[in-house]
Scaffold this motif. Structure first.
Motif, PDB file in Angstrom:
ATOM      1  N   SER A   1      -8.969  -7.538 -14.131  1.00  0.00           N
ATOM      2  CA  SER A   1      -9.194  -8.896 -14.631  1.00  0.00           C
ATOM      3  C   SER A   1      -9.028  -8.954 -16.138  1.00  0.00           C
ATOM      4  CB  SER A   1     -10.590  -9.392 -14.233  1.00  0.00           C
ATOM      5  OG  SER A   1     -10.706  -9.522 -12.834  1.00  0.00           O
ATOM      6  N   GLY A   2      -9.535  -7.938 -16.836  1.00  0.00           N
ATOM      7  CA  GLY A   2      -9.340  -7.887 -18.284  1.00  0.00           C
ATOM      8  C   GLY A   2      -7.880  -7.764 -18.660  1.00  0.00           C
ATOM      9  N   LEU A   3      -7.135  -7.008 -17.850  1.00  0.00           N
ATOM     10  CA  LEU A   3      -5.702  -6.860 -18.084  1.00  0.00           C
ATOM     11  C   LEU A   3      -4.973  -8.183 -17.889  1.00  0.00           C
ATOM     12  CD1 LEU A   3      -3.107  -5.114 -18.413  1.00  0.00           C
ATOM     13  CD2 LEU A   3      -3.295  -4.588 -15.973  1.00  0.00           C
ATOM     14  N   PHE A   4      -5.246  -8.857 -16.766  1.00  0.00           N
ATOM     15  CA  PHE A   4      -4.574 -10.116 -16.484  1.00  0.00           C
ATOM     16  C   PHE A   4      -4.988 -11.224 -17.452  1.00  0.00           C
ATOM     17  CE2 PHE A   4      -3.896  -8.826 -11.824  1.00  0.00           C
ATOM     18  CZ  PHE A   4      -2.629  -8.366 -12.106  1.00  0.00           C
ATOM     19  N   ALA A   5      -6.261 -11.208 -17.853  1.00  0.00           N
ATOM     20  CA  ALA A   5      -6.741 -12.248 -18.773  1.00  0.00           C
ATOM     21  C   ALA A   5      -6.031 -12.177 -20.113  1.00  0.00           C
ATOM     22  CB  ALA A   5      -8.247 -12.130 -18.962  1.00  0.00           C
ATOM     23  N   GLY A   6      -5.578 -10.985 -20.491  1.00  0.00           N
ATOM     24  CA  GLY A   6      -4.875 -10.848 -21.760  1.00  0.00           C
ATOM     25  C   GLY A   6      -3.428 -11.283 -21.729  1.00  0.00           C
ATOM     26  N   MET A   7      -2.892 -11.542 -20.515  1.00  0.00           N
ATOM     27  CA  MET A   7      -1.467 -11.865 -20.398  1.00  0.00           C
ATOM     28  C   MET A   7      -1.079 -13.125 -21.153  1.00  0.00           C
ATOM     29  SD  MET A   7      -0.792 -10.871 -16.379  1.00  0.00           S
ATOM     30  CE  MET A   7       0.733 -11.819 -16.335  1.00  0.00           C
ATOM     31  N   SER A   8      -1.970 -14.116 -21.176  1.00  0.00           N
ATOM     32  CA  SER A   8      -1.627 -15.385 -21.827  1.00  0.00           C
ATOM     33  C   SER A   8      -1.476 -15.241 -23.334  1.00  0.00           C
ATOM     34  CB  SER A   8      -2.676 -16.449 -21.514  1.00  0.00           C
ATOM     35  OG  SER A   8      -3.933 -16.071 -22.027  1.00  0.00           O
ATOM     36  N   ALA A   9      -1.930 -14.101 -23.899  1.00  0.00           N
ATOM     37  CA  ALA A   9      -1.764 -13.890 -25.338  1.00  0.00           C
ATOM     38  C   ALA A   9      -0.291 -13.827 -25.711  1.00  0.00           C
ATOM     39  CB  ALA A   9      -2.471 -12.600 -25.771  1.00  0.00           C
ATOM     40  N   ALA A  10       0.541 -13.273 -24.836  1.00  0.00           N
ATOM     41  CA  ALA A  10       1.976 -13.190 -25.110  1.00  0.00           C
ATOM     42  C   ALA A  10       2.578 -14.593 -25.216  1.00  0.00           C
ATOM     43  CB  ALA A  10       2.679 -12.389 -24.013  1.00  0.00           C
ATOM     44  N   VAL A  11       2.190 -15.467 -24.293  1.00  0.00           N
ATOM     45  CA  VAL A  11       2.716 -16.834 -24.295  1.00  0.00           C
ATOM     46  C   VAL A  11       2.218 -17.592 -25.521  1.00  0.00           C
ATOM     47  CG1 VAL A  11       2.810 -18.998 -23.011  1.00  0.00           C
ATOM     48  CG2 VAL A  11       2.823 -16.815 -21.786  1.00  0.00           C
ATOM     49  N   ALA A  12       0.930 -17.417 -25.863  1.00  0.00           N
ATOM     50  CA  ALA A  12       0.366 -18.134 -27.008  1.00  0.00           C
ATOM     51  C   ALA A  12       1.074 -17.765 -28.305  1.00  0.00           C
ATOM     52  CB  ALA A  12      -1.128 -17.831 -27.119  1.00  0.00           C
ATOM     53  N   VAL A  13       1.338 -16.475 -28.500  1.00  0.00           N
ATOM     54  CA  VAL A  13       2.024 -16.039 -29.716  1.00  0.00           C
ATOM     55  C   VAL A  13       3.452 -16.564 -29.748  1.00  0.00           C
ATOM     56  CG1 VAL A  13       2.914 -14.021 -30.930  1.00  0.00           C
ATOM     57  CG2 VAL A  13       0.586 -14.011 -30.071  1.00  0.00           C
ATOM     58  N   ALA A  14       4.137 -16.495 -28.607  1.00  0.00           N
ATOM     59  CA  ALA A  14       5.510 -16.995 -28.553  1.00  0.00           C
ATOM     60  C   ALA A  14       5.561 -18.494 -28.828  1.00  0.00           C
ATOM     61  CB  ALA A  14       6.131 -16.676 -27.191  1.00  0.00           C
TER      62      ALA A  14
END
Length: 263
Positions: free
Chosen positions: A75-88
């Motif tokens: 869950s911690g791994l998946f929760a961090g995925m949106s960070a890539a989209v936010a930065v982009a």
């Protein structure tokens, strides 16, 4: 950090704090980000607890107690995925360019973004842990070690936030960043999260045993279930998890900072 204050501007930590506040406010104003993270976690929890749990043997540990530490790690791994989209998205919208024009250390923007995303990860993990108790999960090694295990999950999420931030900077496109984030799927499923790695083919078992997700979930498992849950003592698993986390942070932060300075 070599530069702690831009000429005539604010220091690194003050700038990072302001940027992190912006990231937290953005999350609060778009609660679907948190909701989707929780929906994914809850879906996995219910499916593996009530659909597959009865068919998976885990030795002397009940399946729910075996599965929850793995689920929290993933869950911690998946929760961090949106960070890539936010930065982009920040790159595409010109927000990063506006930050560059301000008298502040450039890397403070990265640190603030990572801090905001880590707060979101911690929130999702806390709610997921609470739901785990509702479906039968129990702690057998004391509340102190169990809270340390939750802290390790947050730390692991922090490490992967750095990784996804680096991926978002490398892709510089929201759609591409979203696709790249799903590279985390093999790490989550080819691991000991939901099934013992001993049941996997020999050629796959070596990778599954030693990759970072399995190492981290083993440490959380031993902290919540006790030394009897695994072959080695608590310190063995915790130090391996901390070593992997440190390596991921150092590698990802180096890539992210280097890329950020060149974009």
């Amino acid at each position: 950090m070599a530069v702690t204050r831009a000429p005539g501007g604010v220091g690194f930590w003050a700038a990072a704090w302001v940027v992190s506040q912006r990231g937290i406010r953005r999350t609060l104003r778009t609660p679907q980000i948190i909701v989707m993270g929780l929906v994914q976690s809850v879906a996995f929890l219910l499916i593996f607890r009530y659909v597959f749990g009865g068919a998976i043997g885990t030795g002397g540990v009940g399946y729910v107690d075996y599965m929850i530490p793995g689920l929290l790690t993933v869950s911690g791994l998946f929760a961090g995925m949106s960070a890539a989209v936010a930065v982009a998205e920040d790159l595409a919208s010109g927000y990063v360019d506006r930050l560059r024009s301000l008298p502040m250390p450039r890397t403070a923007a990265l640190a603030g973004q990572v801090a905001a995303d880590t707060v979101r990860v911690a929130l999702i993990l806390t709610v997921s842990a609470a739901l785990a108790f509702a479906v039968g999960f129990r702690v057998h090694a004391g509340w102190g070690p169990a809270l340390a295990g939750l802290g390790l999950c947050v730390l692991f999420g922090f490490a992967f936030v750095w990784m996804f931030v680096a991926l978002g900077l490398l892709t510089a496109n929201p759609q591409a960043a979203q696709g790249v984030g799903f590279l985390a799927l093999p790490l989550s499923f080819v691991s000991g999260a939901y099934v013992p790695v001993e049941t996997m083919p020999g050629w796959l078992r070596g990778f599954a045993e030693h990759q970072p997700v399995t190492v981290m979930m083993d440490s959380v498992r031993v902290l919540t279930q006790g030394d009897a849950a695994l072959a080695h003592g608590t310190g063995y698993y915790v130090w391996r998890a901390l070593a992997w986390t440190t390596a991921i942070v150092l590698a990802s932060a180096t890539v992210a900072v280097t890329r950020f300075r060149k974009t």
